[in-house]
Design a protein around this motif. Structure first.
Motif, PDB file in Angstrom:
ATOM      1  N   GLY A  17       0.794  -1.221   0.000  1.00 25.17           N
ATOM      2  CA  GLY A  17       0.000   0.000   0.000  1.00 25.17           C
ATOM      3  C   GLY A  17       0.823   1.266   0.000  1.00 25.17           C
ATOM      4  N   SER A  18       2.110   1.145   0.285  1.00 19.39           N
ATOM      5  CA  SER A  18       2.981   2.315   0.244  1.00 19.39           C
ATOM      6  C   SER A  18       3.316   2.646  -1.202  1.00 19.39           C
ATOM      7  CB  SER A  18       4.266   2.041   1.027  1.00 19.39           C
ATOM      8  OG  SER A  18       5.175   3.117   0.913  1.00 19.39           O
ATOM      9  N   MET A  19       3.598   3.918  -1.466  1.00 19.63           N
ATOM     10  CA  MET A  19       3.957   4.325  -2.822  1.00 19.63           C
ATOM     11  C   MET A  19       5.284   3.705  -3.249  1.00 19.63           C
ATOM     12  SD  MET A  19       5.422   8.233  -2.415  1.00 19.63           S
ATOM     13  CE  MET A  19       4.167   8.805  -1.295  1.00 19.63           C
ATOM     14  N   ALA A  20       5.503   3.596  -4.538  1.00 22.40           N
ATOM     15  CA  ALA A  20       6.800   3.178  -5.057  1.00 22.40           C
ATOM     16  C   ALA A  20       7.814   4.292  -4.813  1.00 22.40           C
ATOM     17  CB  ALA A  20       6.691   2.879  -6.547  1.00 22.40           C
ATOM     18  N   ALA A 113      17.626   7.563  10.780  1.00 21.33           N
ATOM     19  CA  ALA A 113      17.352   8.338  11.991  1.00 21.33           C
ATOM     20  C   ALA A 113      15.845   8.548  12.140  1.00 21.33           C
ATOM     21  CB  ALA A 113      18.088   9.677  11.935  1.00 21.33           C
ATOM     22  N   PHE A 114      15.169   8.834  11.025  1.00 15.31           N
ATOM     23  CA  PHE A 114      13.724   9.024  11.080  1.00 15.31           C
ATOM     24  C   PHE A 114      13.009   7.725  11.437  1.00 15.31           C
ATOM     25  CE2 PHE A 114       9.540   8.856   9.012  1.00 15.31           C
ATOM     26  CZ  PHE A 114       8.930   9.956   9.598  1.00 15.31           C
ATOM     27  N   THR A 115      13.366   6.636  10.775  1.00  9.77           N
ATOM     28  CA  THR A 115      12.679   5.374  11.056  1.00  9.77           C
ATOM     29  C   THR A 115      12.914   4.920  12.493  1.00  9.77           C
ATOM     30  OG1 THR A 115      14.547   4.081  10.176  1.00  9.77           O
ATOM     31  CG2 THR A 115      12.794   4.645   8.639  1.00  9.77           C
ATOM     32  N   ALA A 116      14.119   5.174  13.011  1.00  7.36           N
ATOM     33  CA  ALA A 116      14.402   4.818  14.403  1.00  7.36           C
ATOM     34  C   ALA A 116      13.592   5.678  15.361  1.00  7.36           C
ATOM     35  CB  ALA A 116      15.893   4.961  14.682  1.00  7.36           C
ATOM     36  N   LYS A 139       6.521   9.587   4.511  1.00 11.55           N
ATOM     37  CA  LYS A 139       5.178   9.020   4.332  1.00 11.55           C
ATOM     38  C   LYS A 139       5.234   7.518   4.093  1.00 11.55           C
ATOM     39  CE  LYS A 139       0.665   9.215   3.604  1.00 11.55           C
ATOM     40  NZ  LYS A 139       0.302   7.905   3.082  1.00 11.55           N
ATOM     41  N   MET A 140       6.207   7.070   3.321  1.00 10.78           N
ATOM     42  CA  MET A 140       6.329   5.643   3.034  1.00 10.78           C
ATOM     43  C   MET A 140       6.533   4.843   4.308  1.00 10.78           C
ATOM     44  SD  MET A 140       8.687   5.932  -0.406  1.00 10.78           S
ATOM     45  CE  MET A 140       8.931   4.148  -0.624  1.00 10.78           C
ATOM     46  N   TRP A 141       7.400   5.344   5.200  1.00  9.07           N
ATOM     47  CA  TRP A 141       7.679   4.592   6.428  1.00  9.07           C
ATOM     48  C   TRP A 141       6.453   4.547   7.338  1.00  9.07           C
ATOM     49  CZ3 TRP A 141      10.582   0.929   8.009  1.00  9.07           C
ATOM     50  CH2 TRP A 141      10.720   0.657   9.375  1.00  9.07           C
ATOM     51  N   MET A 361       4.000  13.614  -6.386  1.00  6.86           N
ATOM     52  CA  MET A 361       4.756  12.671  -5.564  1.00  6.86           C
ATOM     53  C   MET A 361       4.846  13.111  -4.101  1.00  6.86           C
ATOM     54  SD  MET A 361       7.891  11.513  -8.030  1.00  6.86           S
ATOM     55  CE  MET A 361       7.649  10.232  -9.291  1.00  6.86           C
ATOM     56  N   PHE A 362       4.366  14.313  -3.803  1.00  5.36           N
ATOM     57  CA  PHE A 362       4.515  14.860  -2.462  1.00  5.36           C
ATOM     58  C   PHE A 362       3.186  15.085  -1.760  1.00  5.36           C
ATOM     59  CE2 PHE A 362       7.973  16.300  -5.230  1.00  5.36           C
ATOM     60  CZ  PHE A 362       9.077  15.800  -4.551  1.00  5.36           C
ATOM     61  N   VAL A 363       2.107  14.559  -2.357  1.00  5.56           N
ATOM     62  CA  VAL A 363       0.776  14.670  -1.766  1.00  5.56           C
ATOM     63  C   VAL A 363       0.020  13.373  -2.043  1.00  5.56           C
ATOM     64  CG1 VAL A 363       0.692  17.181  -2.082  1.00  5.56           C
ATOM     65  CG2 VAL A 363      -0.253  15.679  -3.845  1.00  5.56           C
ATOM     66  N   PRO A 364      -1.048  13.105  -1.285  1.00  2.35           N
ATOM     67  CA  PRO A 364      -1.833  11.894  -1.546  1.00  2.35           C
ATOM     68  C   PRO A 364      -2.726  12.064  -2.772  1.00  2.35           C
ATOM     69  CG  PRO A 364      -2.828  13.143   0.224  1.00  2.35           C
ATOM     70  CD  PRO A 364      -1.534  13.841  -0.109  1.00  2.35           C
TER      71      PRO A 364
END
Length: 397
Positions: A17-20, A113-116, A139-141, A361-364
């Motif tokens: 469901g996450s974007m490519a 760093a963000f994912t952590a 957004k992907m994470w 690519m920067f909005v839903p």
């Protein structure tokens, strides 16, 4: 932009469901487009240095590889103590605050760093306030983790409003995420706006996560916020940083995470299961850069600011286009055509050999009206002459 259809039952639905990855998708557009011999490619799609590190830094990496046996084995999960100490000292000085070595962790790039940080403060079913336009990897994470992205529209000025964010907070919101200087818009958030977001996070007992990947190229000659100077900043603040942009260490993957010891204790669990330790040669390179390349980095900043000024000047002379934000590595501009931004970008590849990223690519998809006009130009790898050639082609487009 490609969207997910029916999901194979053997595939993780959150991943599907996450974007490519947008940069990879844009590269596929190149493969699908016949090469234009008249216009060799100008690639302004990715915000990463393409030049190697400066010679002294390369020599330091070679020396560490040849003479430091510890650079080839596992190291501490939270990073080299000397590098953590250097960051604590320099950041305390530049922000006018007090940061201890125990509040600093080294990560495999700022994305980690963000994912952590997110993994330490939120989980499936929680929510995070994310301004739009977003940095797509954030957004992907969140999507992969099953965390709701509570989307904060930044409006015509592209600066998030703390009062609007406050109205979006509920019991399951665990953090607010900001990026300044911003990716994709380039806008430098005013210090008072960032400080007000910190005050909001403190009042509501949540975390403000501030990604300052591009802080070395901020045009202001002062600290971009005063959070580190506040008492007990660590209770509600998480700072993210990247050495990739500062010292051209993209391939070595070195970032930093500054937060409370309690947050880092949780982040350490995440880091140990993903990478065990940051890249050892990269950490030594970052340490060398902090200690010896201050003037070199200052000149890099001056050059980026020259390119920024050239982008601003050229957009003033580009009929129909409207520059919405420009700073650090990025210009974010609205095109004058009837097609949406993805179609315009793909036509730019074919007609004038320019690869940029569309605002979609920067909005839903549900907010397509926000993404249909903007295009992001990552200009950091183009010198002034290259920028002039870019606009000569845009005037022909």
């Amino acid at each position: 932009m490609a969207r997910v259809g029916k999901v194979d039952s053997r595939i993780n639905r959150r991943m599907a469901g996450s974007m490519a990855p947008p940069v990879m998708e844009a590269r596929r557009w190149l493969e699908e487009t016949p090469e234009n011999e008249q216009f060799p490619l100008i690639n302004v799609s990715q915000a990463a240095p393409v030049a190697p590190p400066p010679p002294p830094l390369i020599e330091a990496i070679l020396d560490a590889a040849a003479n430091e046996s510890a650079s080839h084995v596992y190291g501490p999960v939270l990073g080299l103590p000397d590098l953590r100490q250097e960051i604590a000292m320099k950041w305390s000085s530049s922000y006018g605050g007090a940061i201890s070595v125990e509040q600093v962790a080294i990560t495999s790039g700022c994305n980690q760093a963000f994912t952590a940080a997110i993994s330490a403060v939120a989980g499936a079913g929680d929510a995070v306030v994310l301004p739009i336009p977003w940095y797509f990897n954030h957004k992907m994470w969140l999507d992969m983790m099953g965390i709701e992205s509570r989307l904060l529209d930044t409006g015509a000025g592209l600066i998030p409003c703390p009062e609007k964010a406050e109205a979006m907070l509920s019991q399951n919101v665990r953090a607010i995420v900001l990026v300044s200087p911003n990716n994709p818009t380039g806008i430098e958030y005013p210090a008072d706006v960032v400080d007000r977001f910190f005050d909001l996070a403190s009042q509501r007992g949540i975390s403000l996560i501030l990604d300052e990947t591009y802080r070395d190229f901020d045009s202001r000659g002062f600290a971009p916020h005063s959070i580190f100077a506040k008492n007990n900043w660590e209770l509600n603040f998480i700072h993210l940083y990247s050495f990739s942009k500062a010292y051209r260490l993209t391939g070595h993957r070195v970032g930093a995470l500054i937060a409370s010891k309690k947050i880092l204790a949780q982040a350490e669990k995440f880091l140990d299961t993903v990478s065990i330790c940051p890249n050892q040669l990269g950490q030594r390179a970052a340490l060398f850069g902090l200690r010896h390349l201050g003037e070199w980095l200052a000149e890099e900043r001056r050059e980026i600011l020259r390119r920024k000024a050239e982008m601003e000047k050229e957009f003033q002379n580009l009929p129909g286009w409207s520059l919405k934000g420009c700073g650090a590595y990025f210009a974010y501009a609205e095109h004058p055509f009837e097609e949406d931004s993805e179609k315009v970008v793909r036509r730019m590849i074919a007609d004038v050999g320019i690869l940029a990223l569309p605002g979609s690519m920067f909005v839903p998809p549900s907010m397509v009206e926000i993404g249909c006009k903007p295009i992001r130009f990552a200009f950091a790898n183009s010198d002034v002459a290259g920028i002039q050639e870019l606009f000569a082609r845009l005037r022909q487009f």
